[in-house]
Design an enzyme around this catalytic site. Structure first.
Site, PDB file in Angstrom:
ATOM      1  N   ASP A 161      -5.850 -14.282  12.776  1.00  0.00           N
ATOM      2  CA  ASP A 161      -6.780 -14.499  11.662  1.00  0.00           C
ATOM      3  C   ASP A 161      -7.955 -13.514  11.698  1.00  0.00           C
ATOM      4  O   ASP A 161      -9.117 -13.918  11.631  1.00  0.00           O
ATOM      5  CB  ASP A 161      -7.333 -15.928  11.696  1.00  0.00           C
ATOM      6  CG  ASP A 161      -6.250 -16.983  11.801  1.00  0.00           C
ATOM      7  OD1 ASP A 161      -5.195 -16.805  11.174  1.00  0.00           O
ATOM      8  OD2 ASP A 161      -6.459 -17.983  12.519  1.00  0.00           O
ATOM      9  N   GLU A 181      -3.609 -20.508   1.639  1.00  0.00           N
ATOM     10  CA  GLU A 181      -4.647 -20.415   2.669  1.00  0.00           C
ATOM     11  C   GLU A 181      -5.275 -19.028   2.637  1.00  0.00           C
ATOM     12  O   GLU A 181      -4.995 -18.224   1.765  1.00  0.00           O
ATOM     13  CB  GLU A 181      -4.039 -20.682   4.054  1.00  0.00           C
ATOM     14  CG  GLU A 181      -2.930 -19.713   4.426  1.00  0.00           C
ATOM     15  CD  GLU A 181      -2.374 -19.930   5.817  1.00  0.00           C
ATOM     16  OE1 GLU A 181      -2.995 -20.679   6.593  1.00  0.00           O
ATOM     17  OE2 GLU A 181      -1.334 -19.344   6.141  1.00  0.00           O
TER      18      GLU A 181
END
Length: 526
Positions: A69, A264
């Site tokens: 991420d 997301e």
């Protein structure tokens, strides 16, 4: 304390842990030419024992650990990448299991001023009893920015407590130390406008030209286990909210971002006066032509940071397409030295280790736009990006500044740091034949000697080679025992006169089969 249910964590792990193999792998094409001083061709992977990031390539950014991420912040001539701290999980018999993310309680930080040599700043404690956010059980998917407040530069890290809330930490430097100014979540289901967001996570932050901050977040598909095609196509779970001038409180109500097939990974950047909101598309239902395919990074454009946004297309395919191993897709777009880039993760290190169980590594490739402002498809590859500045070998260089390596790892160090005295790492797990290297060091007209800060209970040698692991040997530093692995002593040796731009390979040798020594920093003298 806000905690997401075990069902949410299990669902997320089942989706992403083993990797989603719904794409056809294809070889990427094209290789970027070096832009700075040329070097001799590096040795092969077989002779260097490199994993994933081969000498001459720039991806993944690091291989001594995992990191997922990724989010980029540019500050004072450096790019800082902040990541979820992926690390191996094991079952009761010691076997590595699929990554289920529940043990991620820290944020990993690395930085570079040249895009190839990355300094490892270690893990930032965030959640739980060892971190400043003791109310949180996890720290996922950070977003970091900086702003001058009351005449002082301040740094802000937004993170997700799994899918249940978003917190904020503050610091006076990009690498910490960090503290929790609120002692509680910043964004919860009670935040105005947050109703209807399935997963309160994956923040992204923008500070506009007028100094106003905006936070983007959200994800998930409504409808439980059996969402309708309409809910899949228009989940309406993305949000943007305005931040107060202190950057740790919100003002007003969050606005809904109606992102097609939203799943997301909110992202935000501003290009030519337009606001680009980007996100990862979901893996459910039918995705008709003209909508984002499964697991790709899609984007929308607006004239206003709060929207409304108009869907434009996709620009980053699922990692499966280029690397042959899939999973979720997560990104951040940023500008450095007048060039646009995207950082994202892929399971390339895990694949090189033969472990495709959801453990991810950071990558960077260039982003380009066409004449109308549309983002061109990004070519993901292991070559990565070119080095934008030569390394200066005459300055103190942290040993944990790594271009490529074989066999080593990093750890917290008791010696003072160079950026922040209280924060420092060293290179450790050094065994006979291990090595590390940096790319394109500019020696100018000549170097005469070399020194390094070393701690050791065993001793050994450091061979200094140019351009490859078996390249020209210009010097050997004899390492003597110092009396402890955190008892530090600066050691020095002469080197053959060397000038020009070269890769530097440090090869470690010793007779003992345990950690030979730890290395804090090194420096050449002219």
């Amino acid at each position: 304390m806000i905690r997401r249910s075990a069902t949410f964590l299990l669902t997320f792990a089942l989706l992403f842990g083993p990797g989603l193999n719904t794409y056809t792998a294809s070889a990427s094409t094209g290789r970027e030419n070096a832009t700075l001083g040329s070097t001799n061709k590096s040795t092969s992977a077989a002779s260097t024992s490199a994993l994933a990031k081969m000498p001459g390539d720039s991806n993944p950014l690091m291989t001594q650990k995992f990191g997922a991420d990724p989010y980029a912040m540019v500050y004072n001539g450096r790019v800082y990448i902040y990541m979820s701290s992926d690390s191996f999980e094991y079952d009761s018999t010691g076997n590595i299991i699929d990554n289920d993310y529940k043990n991620i309680k820290s944020i990993t930080c690395i930085s570079s001023d040249d895009m190839v040599n990355w300094t490892d700043h270690g893990e930032i404690p965030v959640a739980g009893s060892n971190g400043p956010a003791k109310w949180a059980s996890n720290s996922w998917a950070p977003a970091v920015t900086h702003k001058v407040i009351n005449g002082k530069e301040k740094f802000f890290m937004y993170f997700a407590n799994n899918g249940g809330a978003i917190g904020v930490l503050t610091a006076d430097t990009p690498i910490g130390p960090w503290k929790d100014p609120l002692g509680k979540p910043m964004i919860t289901t009670n935040t105005p406008g947050a109703n209807g967001v399935e997963w309160l996570f994956d923040p992204a932050v923008l500070i506009d030209d007028d100094g106003t901050g905006y936070l983007y977040f959200g994800g998930g598909i409504p409808g439980g286990k059996n969402p309708t095609q309409s809910q899949i196509a228009n989940p309406k779970t993305g949000r943007v909210i305005k931040l107060d001038s202190d950057m740790i409180h919100t003002t007003g109500s969050a606005s809904t971002i109606d992102a097609p097939f939203m799943f997301e990974d909110s992202g935000i950047h501003k290009y030519n006066g337009k606001y680009y909101y980007s996100y990862c598309s979901n893996f459910s239902g039918t995705h008709p032509t003209g909508t984002p395919p499964q697991g790709e990074i899609a984007y929308m454009v607006s004239d206003n940071p709060m929207g409304p946004f108009t869907y434009k297309g996709t620009f980053l395919k699922n990692p499966q397409t280029y690397f042959g191993v899939g999973g979720n897709n997560h990104h951040a777009v940023f500008q450095f030295n007048n060039q646009w880039y995207v950082t994202y993760h892929a399971q390339t290190l895990g694949k090189a280790m033969g472990i495709k169980k959801g453990y991810r590594s950071p990558h960077i490739n260039k982003v380009e736009y066409d004449g109308s402002g549309l983002i061109k498809n990004v070519q993901e590859d292991m070559q990565g990006v070119g080095q934008v500045a030569n390394l200066n070998p005459y300055k103190r260089t942290e040993a944990e500044t790594i271009g490529w390596n074989g066999g080593i790892s990093t750890e917290r160090c008791q010696a003072p740091g160079s950026m922040v005295n209280s924060i420092n790492l060293d290179v450790t797990s050094i065994n006979n034949g291990d090595w590390l290297a940096v790319s394109k060091a500019d020696f100018g007209t000549g170097a005469k000697s070399f020194k390094a800060n070393i701690a050791s209970t065993v001793g050994g040698t450091i061979e200094i080679h140019l351009d490859s692991l078996d390249g020209q040997l210009i010097g050997t530093l004899n390492v003597n025992a110092t009396g402890g692995e955190q008892k530090w002593k600066e050691m020095q040796c002469n080197v053959k006169s060397v000038s020009g731009v070269h890769n530097i390979f440090f090869k470690f040798n010793g007779a003992n089969n345990k950690n030979l020594f730890n290395m804090d920093y090194w420096q050449f003298n002219s």
